[in-house]
Design an enzyme around this catalytic site. Structure first.
Site, PDB file in Angstrom:
ATOM      1  N   ALA A  43      -5.399 -16.475 -14.454  1.00  0.00           N
ATOM      2  CA  ALA A  43      -5.496 -15.020 -14.636  1.00  0.00           C
ATOM      3  C   ALA A  43      -4.157 -14.402 -14.212  1.00  0.00           C
ATOM      4  O   ALA A  43      -4.088 -13.515 -13.377  1.00  0.00           O
ATOM      5  CB  ALA A  43      -6.667 -14.425 -13.860  1.00  0.00           C
ATOM      6  N   HIS A  45      -0.576 -12.671 -13.658  1.00  0.00           N
ATOM      7  CA  HIS A  45      -0.031 -11.314 -13.754  1.00  0.00           C
ATOM      8  C   HIS A  45       1.428 -11.354 -13.297  1.00  0.00           C
ATOM      9  O   HIS A  45       1.955 -12.434 -12.962  1.00  0.00           O
ATOM     10  CB  HIS A  45      -0.871 -10.331 -12.931  1.00  0.00           C
ATOM     11  CG  HIS A  45      -1.109 -10.779 -11.521  1.00  0.00           C
ATOM     12  ND1 HIS A  45      -0.094 -10.953 -10.615  1.00  0.00           N
ATOM     13  CD2 HIS A  45      -2.256 -11.108 -10.859  1.00  0.00           C
ATOM     14  CE1 HIS A  45      -0.589 -11.348  -9.457  1.00  0.00           C
ATOM     15  NE2 HIS A  45      -1.902 -11.467  -9.573  1.00  0.00           N
ATOM     16  N   HIS A  48       2.376 -13.443 -10.146  1.00  0.00           N
ATOM     17  CA  HIS A  48       2.553 -14.883 -10.378  1.00  0.00           C
ATOM     18  C   HIS A  48       3.878 -15.143 -11.102  1.00  0.00           C
ATOM     19  O   HIS A  48       4.608 -16.085 -10.784  1.00  0.00           O
ATOM     20  CB  HIS A  48       1.428 -15.431 -11.270  1.00  0.00           C
ATOM     21  CG  HIS A  48       0.050 -15.299 -10.711  1.00  0.00           C
ATOM     22  ND1 HIS A  48      -0.895 -14.439 -11.236  1.00  0.00           N
ATOM     23  CD2 HIS A  48      -0.558 -15.926  -9.671  1.00  0.00           C
ATOM     24  CE1 HIS A  48      -2.023 -14.564 -10.553  1.00  0.00           C
ATOM     25  NE2 HIS A  48      -1.854 -15.438  -9.602  1.00  0.00           N
ATOM     26  N   LYS A 160       1.971 -11.691  -0.616  1.00  0.00           N
ATOM     27  CA  LYS A 160       0.692 -10.985  -0.601  1.00  0.00           C
ATOM     28  C   LYS A 160      -0.346 -11.775   0.183  1.00  0.00           C
ATOM     29  O   LYS A 160      -1.163 -11.204   0.895  1.00  0.00           O
ATOM     30  CB  LYS A 160       0.182 -10.730  -2.019  1.00  0.00           C
ATOM     31  CG  LYS A 160      -0.998  -9.769  -1.983  1.00  0.00           C
ATOM     32  CD  LYS A 160      -1.536  -9.506  -3.359  1.00  0.00           C
ATOM     33  CE  LYS A 160      -2.442 -10.599  -3.811  1.00  0.00           C
ATOM     34  NZ  LYS A 160      -3.824 -10.460  -3.327  1.00  0.00           N
ATOM     35  N   VAL A 187       4.534  -8.196  -5.539  1.00  0.00           N
ATOM     36  CA  VAL A 187       4.782  -7.343  -6.711  1.00  0.00           C
ATOM     37  C   VAL A 187       3.664  -6.305  -6.782  1.00  0.00           C
ATOM     38  O   VAL A 187       2.489  -6.644  -6.623  1.00  0.00           O
ATOM     39  CB  VAL A 187       4.832  -8.174  -8.006  1.00  0.00           C
ATOM     40  CG1 VAL A 187       4.993  -7.285  -9.226  1.00  0.00           C
ATOM     41  CG2 VAL A 187       5.968  -9.191  -7.938  1.00  0.00           C
ATOM     42  N   SER A 197      -5.395 -10.803  -9.256  1.00  0.00           N
ATOM     43  CA  SER A 197      -6.315 -11.130 -10.351  1.00  0.00           C
ATOM     44  C   SER A 197      -7.633 -10.385 -10.158  1.00  0.00           C
ATOM     45  O   SER A 197      -8.321 -10.067 -11.126  1.00  0.00           O
ATOM     46  CB  SER A 197      -6.563 -12.640 -10.394  1.00  0.00           C
ATOM     47  OG  SER A 197      -5.337 -13.334 -10.484  1.00  0.00           O
ATOM     48  N   ARG A 198      -7.989 -10.104  -8.904  1.00  0.00           N
ATOM     49  CA  ARG A 198      -9.269  -9.433  -8.620  1.00  0.00           C
ATOM     50  C   ARG A 198      -9.236  -7.934  -8.930  1.00  0.00           C
ATOM     51  O   ARG A 198     -10.288  -7.291  -8.931  1.00  0.00           O
ATOM     52  CB  ARG A 198      -9.678  -9.658  -7.159  1.00  0.00           C
ATOM     53  CG  ARG A 198     -10.074 -11.099  -6.868  1.00  0.00           C
ATOM     54  CD  ARG A 198     -10.695 -11.261  -5.493  1.00  0.00           C
ATOM     55  NE  ARG A 198     -11.304 -12.562  -5.329  1.00  0.00           N
ATOM     56  CZ  ARG A 198     -10.744 -13.617  -4.730  1.00  0.00           C
ATOM     57  NH1 ARG A 198      -9.529 -13.505  -4.212  1.00  0.00           N
ATOM     58  NH2 ARG A 198     -11.382 -14.761  -4.633  1.00  0.00           N
TER      59      ARG A 198
HETATM   60  P1  AMP Z   1      -3.613 -16.962  -6.807  1.00  0.00           P
HETATM   61  O1  AMP Z   1      -3.647 -17.239  -8.259  1.00  0.00           O
HETATM   62  O2  AMP Z   1      -4.252 -15.662  -6.421  1.00  0.00           O
HETATM   63  O3  AMP Z   1      -4.056 -18.124  -5.958  1.00  0.00           O
HETATM   64  O4  AMP Z   1      -2.082 -16.748  -6.436  1.00  0.00           O
HETATM   65  C1  AMP Z   1      -1.113 -17.745  -6.726  1.00  0.00           C
HETATM   66  C2  AMP Z   1       0.163 -17.372  -6.029  1.00  0.00           C
HETATM   67  O5  AMP Z   1       0.631 -16.116  -6.503  1.00  0.00           O
HETATM   68  C3  AMP Z   1      -0.011 -17.236  -4.505  1.00  0.00           C
HETATM   69  O6  AMP Z   1       1.113 -17.807  -3.846  1.00  0.00           O
HETATM   70  C4  AMP Z   1      -0.046 -15.741  -4.319  1.00  0.00           C
HETATM   71  O7  AMP Z   1       0.398 -15.320  -3.053  1.00  0.00           O
HETATM   72  C5  AMP Z   1       0.904 -15.273  -5.403  1.00  0.00           C
HETATM   73  N1  AMP Z   1       0.646 -13.866  -5.730  1.00  0.00           N
HETATM   74  C6  AMP Z   1      -0.556 -13.296  -6.024  1.00  0.00           C
HETATM   75  N2  AMP Z   1      -0.414 -11.959  -6.198  1.00  0.00           N
HETATM   76  C7  AMP Z   1       0.888 -11.688  -5.994  1.00  0.00           C
HETATM   77  C8  AMP Z   1       1.678 -10.483  -6.012  1.00  0.00           C
HETATM   78  N3  AMP Z   1       1.132  -9.290  -6.280  1.00  0.00           N
HETATM   79  N4  AMP Z   1       2.996 -10.586  -5.747  1.00  0.00           N
HETATM   80  C9  AMP Z   1       3.571 -11.790  -5.473  1.00  0.00           C
HETATM   81  N5  AMP Z   1       2.900 -12.945  -5.430  1.00  0.00           N
HETATM   82  C10 AMP Z   1       1.580 -12.904  -5.692  1.00  0.00           C
END
Ligand code: AMP
Length: 292
Positions: A43, A45, A48, A160, A187, A197-198
């Site tokens: 998901a 954005h 990521h 984050k 970001v 993603s949420r």
């Molecule tokens: P997730 O898919 O939520 O497990 O996130 C994968 C990676 O993306 C993790 O290292 C998160 O910290 C990073 N991430 C998620 N949201 C953000 C954001 N808004 N800005 C920067 N990194 C992010």
């Protein structure tokens, strides 16, 4: 980034088996290439993609993983409902110089009968650890599995999930894993909301309410800039921001030491302001470093 002539026809290449991704990494390393790893739950954005961009810029080859990891969700959480959109993810990754996308099945990451879990370091205990018991057992387990399968030079994580970065860094140090952990800034949308993603769970009204998280951090930052040092006073003003937005279900609002996550009473040194709250069906987190 691999040179165009080195890249396989299908770009990015997609693999689902640990043995395939491991072989790919061994070959790339034998060819003298540095490898960046970006673990995600999909998901995707712009948050990521900022990690992907950093990896593409700093490493010769970039591997992105997409896996919604069941062991990091606790009972009653949104594992089933978690947004999944692999075709869209691949489209976005195709716009970057990603070389390989690893999309394993649940069975590939947790073979039938597997029961090994990693006990995370102490820094996993406060904050998220208290609200989501065993969440970091799941995080440490999946990250260690990925690090074994994909022995990259650098792994990229987002600020984050600040506590997660500390857990991963400590695990890497404790287990003597030779991988550098890079942490990229959060970001945000133009109004301050941290991308997540949420956020997809939020309706228009809840999207407004969700701004309480970033607003409360801005309030904390401004208070510290203007000389406020008492944590209790800062936290009470942050709490008011949530109340004004009608966000009642707060998991925590805390001012903590950025290395240990121990609570601080006075902001006399760089301090992490960190918040977690439920808005509608979304549990959201955010944080900001306060520098007096
Ligand atoms: P997730 O898919 O939520 O497990 O996130 C994968 C990676 O993306 C993790 O290292 C998160 O910290 C990073 N991430 C998620 N949201 C953000 C954001 N808004 N800005 C920067 N990194 C992010």
């Amino acid at each position: 980034m691999l040179r165009t002539e080195d890249r396989p026809a299908q770009h990015p290449q997609i693999v689902g088996q640990a043995i395939e991704v491991h072989r790919w990494v061994r070959q790339a390393r034998a060819a003298g290439k540095t490898i960046g790893l970006v673990p995600t739950m999909g998901a995707l954005h712009a948050g990521h993609l900022s990690l992907v961009a950093a990896s593409c810029q700093q490493c010769d080859a970039t591997i992105v993983t997409i896996f919604v990891n069941p062991t990091q969700f606790i009972g009653g959480e949104d594992f089933e409902a978690y947004p999944r959109n692999v075709p869209q993810d691949l489209k976005l990754l195709g716009q970057h110089e990603v070389d390989l996308v690893f999309i394993p099945t649940q069975d590939e990451m947790y073979p039938a009968g597997s029961s090994t879990l990693v006990l995370p370091p102490d820094v996993a205990q406060p904050l998220e650890g208290l609200c989501r018991p065993n969440h970091f057992h799941g995080v440490a387990t999946i990250v260690l599995k990925l690090f074994h399968m994909i022995p990259a030079d650098v792994a990229y994580f987002g600020q984050k999930d600040y506590q997660q970065t500390l857990v991963v860094r400590q695990m890497v140090a404790d287990l003597r894993i030779s991988m550098r952990i890079a942490v990229c800034p959060t970001v945000r949308e133009s109004d301050g909301l941290a991308l997540s993603s949420r956020n997809a769970y939020l309706n228009e009204h809840q999207r407004e309410q969700a701004l309480a998280l970033s607003h409360s951090l801005q309030v904390a930052s401004q208070l510290v800039q203007t000389g406020e040092r008492e944590s209790a006073s800062i936290i009470s003003k942050m709490r008011q921001v949530f109340a004004d937005a009608g966000v009642a279900k707060i998991d925590y609002i805390a001012l903590v030491d950025p290395d240990t996550l121990a609570e601080v009473r006075q902001v006399n040194a760089p301090t992490l302001a960190t918040v977690a709250a439920h808005v509608g069906d979304a549990r959201l987190i955010d944080n900001q470093l306060l520098e007096p």
